[in-house]
Design an enzyme around this catalytic site. Structure first.
Site, PDB file in Angstrom:
ATOM      1  N   SER A 130     -12.040  21.078   8.633  1.00 59.12           N
ATOM      2  CA  SER A 130     -12.685  21.965   7.659  1.00 59.12           C
ATOM      3  C   SER A 130     -11.684  22.589   6.710  1.00 59.12           C
ATOM      4  CB  SER A 130     -13.381  23.119   8.382  1.00 59.12           C
ATOM      5  OG  SER A 130     -14.529  22.686   9.022  1.00 59.12           O
ATOM      6  N   HIS A 151     -16.458  15.143   6.287  1.00 60.35           N
ATOM      7  CA  HIS A 151     -16.702  16.512   6.739  1.00 60.35           C
ATOM      8  C   HIS A 151     -18.180  16.708   7.021  1.00 60.35           C
ATOM      9  CE1 HIS A 151     -16.718  21.074   6.149  1.00 60.35           C
ATOM     10  NE2 HIS A 151     -16.056  20.820   7.257  1.00 60.35           N
ATOM     11  N   GLU A 163     -19.599  15.650   3.419  1.00 54.43           N
ATOM     12  CA  GLU A 163     -18.688  15.622   2.270  1.00 54.43           C
ATOM     13  C   GLU A 163     -17.677  14.506   2.521  1.00 54.43           C
ATOM     14  OE1 GLU A 163     -18.585  20.309   0.914  1.00 54.43           O
ATOM     15  OE2 GLU A 163     -17.321  19.722   2.590  1.00 54.43           O
ATOM     16  N   ASN A 201     -17.479  24.946   1.865  1.00 56.49           N
ATOM     17  CA  ASN A 201     -16.714  26.112   2.338  1.00 56.49           C
ATOM     18  C   ASN A 201     -15.968  26.822   1.221  1.00 56.49           C
ATOM     19  OD1 ASN A 201     -17.609  25.886   4.928  1.00 56.49           O
ATOM     20  ND2 ASN A 201     -15.849  24.740   5.669  1.00 56.49           N
TER      21      ASN A 201
END
Ligand code: NAI
Length: 297
Positions: A130, A151, A163, A201
């Protein structure tokens, strides 16, 4: 985009925790031959049980009132899965290796450097990290062109996004194969370069941090911020509910890494309140208290 990428059929997943077992489940359910690796028999036994439990939830929706179909489906998915403790042996016939181990650069580099020597040359490596730059992890291997990021989101069987991350060295063939794999496991894919937080994120963590700073400045309470964002912005959870769900230690870990990398970026600045709660062991839902108290199970 190149069309010469070979479809991925055999997948090895290293790490059978929250993310690894979820990725294994969706990969096996979509017909891939999946090997899952973790550090001990005890851990992989737990992972196998948790995958079966999760499949139990899937079949209840998929085949309500048909217990035979439910059992057949679970047995079929599980027949695509093998679990073991020898990572080196597990990558010998893999088209794709997905790493989902502890979020620590050195540990990930040691793993990939040993796998690089053993995996066939066509094998693509991907990390589910992450917060660590993909290029830093890839630097431990000699296959920079066959290395990218995949991801996934927690819980993997439920969340519909992956992702797909490329470094400047990731080849078009590799990127295309990773994207196709993401679609083959039933997810919607988005493309992103190897930048902090990728897309989700990068937007979500600064948003949660600014919500915390707003409360630190005494401008509103967590409850009112959550109510405002749910009813005013249409978000399913407010930022404090979300922080507690994700884990305050996880949010702090991510922001600490970004502060170190870009100390002058105001979006990545520290919060005393967050640091204090983590120091007190108030980590959110999992510890029984974060911004809100929870009933301990
Ligand atoms: P976890 O702690 O649930 O699982 C990690 C697993 O890796 C453990 O079972 C551990 O025994 C195993 N492991 C550690 N070192 C190993 C090694 N050298 N060889 C084999 N197995 C090893 O962690 P989680 O939450 O599944 O996270 C894994 C990765 O996924 C991390 O990089 C994290 O940043 C990333 N990630 C986590 C998300 C989350 O919401 N938890 C979301 C998206 C990505």
């Amino acid at each position: 985009m190149s069309s010469s990428a070979q479809p991925i059929k055999t997948v090895t997943i290293i790490g059978s925790g929250l993310m690894g077992s979820g990725i294994a489940q969706v990969a096996a359910a979509s017909g891939h031959k999946v090997t899952v690796v973790d550090q001990s028999q005890e851990i992989i036994d737990k992972a196998s049980a948790s995958i079966q439990k999760s499949l139990g939830r899937v079949v209840k929706k998929k085949f309500p009132d048909d217990s035979k179909a439910q059992q057949t489906y679970i047995a079929d998915v599980m027949s695509h899965l093998s679990l073991q403790t020898d990572a080196v042996a597990a990558v010998k016939s893999a088209d794709l290796v997905i790493e989902a181990i502890v979020e620590n650069l050195d540990v990930k580099k040691i793993l990939f450097s040993s796998l690089d020597k053993e995996a066939p040359s066509h094998t693509i490596f991907a990390s589910n990290t992450s917060s660590i730059p993909i290029k830093d992890i890839a630097s431990s291997t000699s296959r920079l062109d066959r290395f990218g990021g995949l991801h996934f989101f927690n819980p993997v069987p439920v969340m519909k996004l992956v992702e797909v991350i490329r470094t400047p060295e990731t080849s078009d063939e590799t990127f295309s194969a990773l994207e196709s794999f993401g679609k083959a496991v039933g997810k919607t894919t988005v493309q992103c370069k190897d930048t902090p937080g990728f897309i989700v994120n990068r937007l979500l963590v600064p948003y949660m941090m600014e919500a915390i700073r707003l409360v630190e400045r005494g401008e509103a309470t967590p409850r009112d911020v959550d109510t405002a964002m749910k009813l005013g912005a249409g978000y399913p959870m407010g930022p404090f509910e979300l922080s507690d769900y994700v884990g305050l230690d996880t949010t702090k870990f991510i922001i600490d890494g970004w502060t170190e990398r870009e100390p002058n970026n105001p979006l990545f600045s520290q919060s005393e309140l967050l640091n204090k709660l983590v120091a007190e062991g108030k980590l959110g839902v999992k510890s029984g208290e974060g911004f809100y108290p929870y009933n301990k199970k």
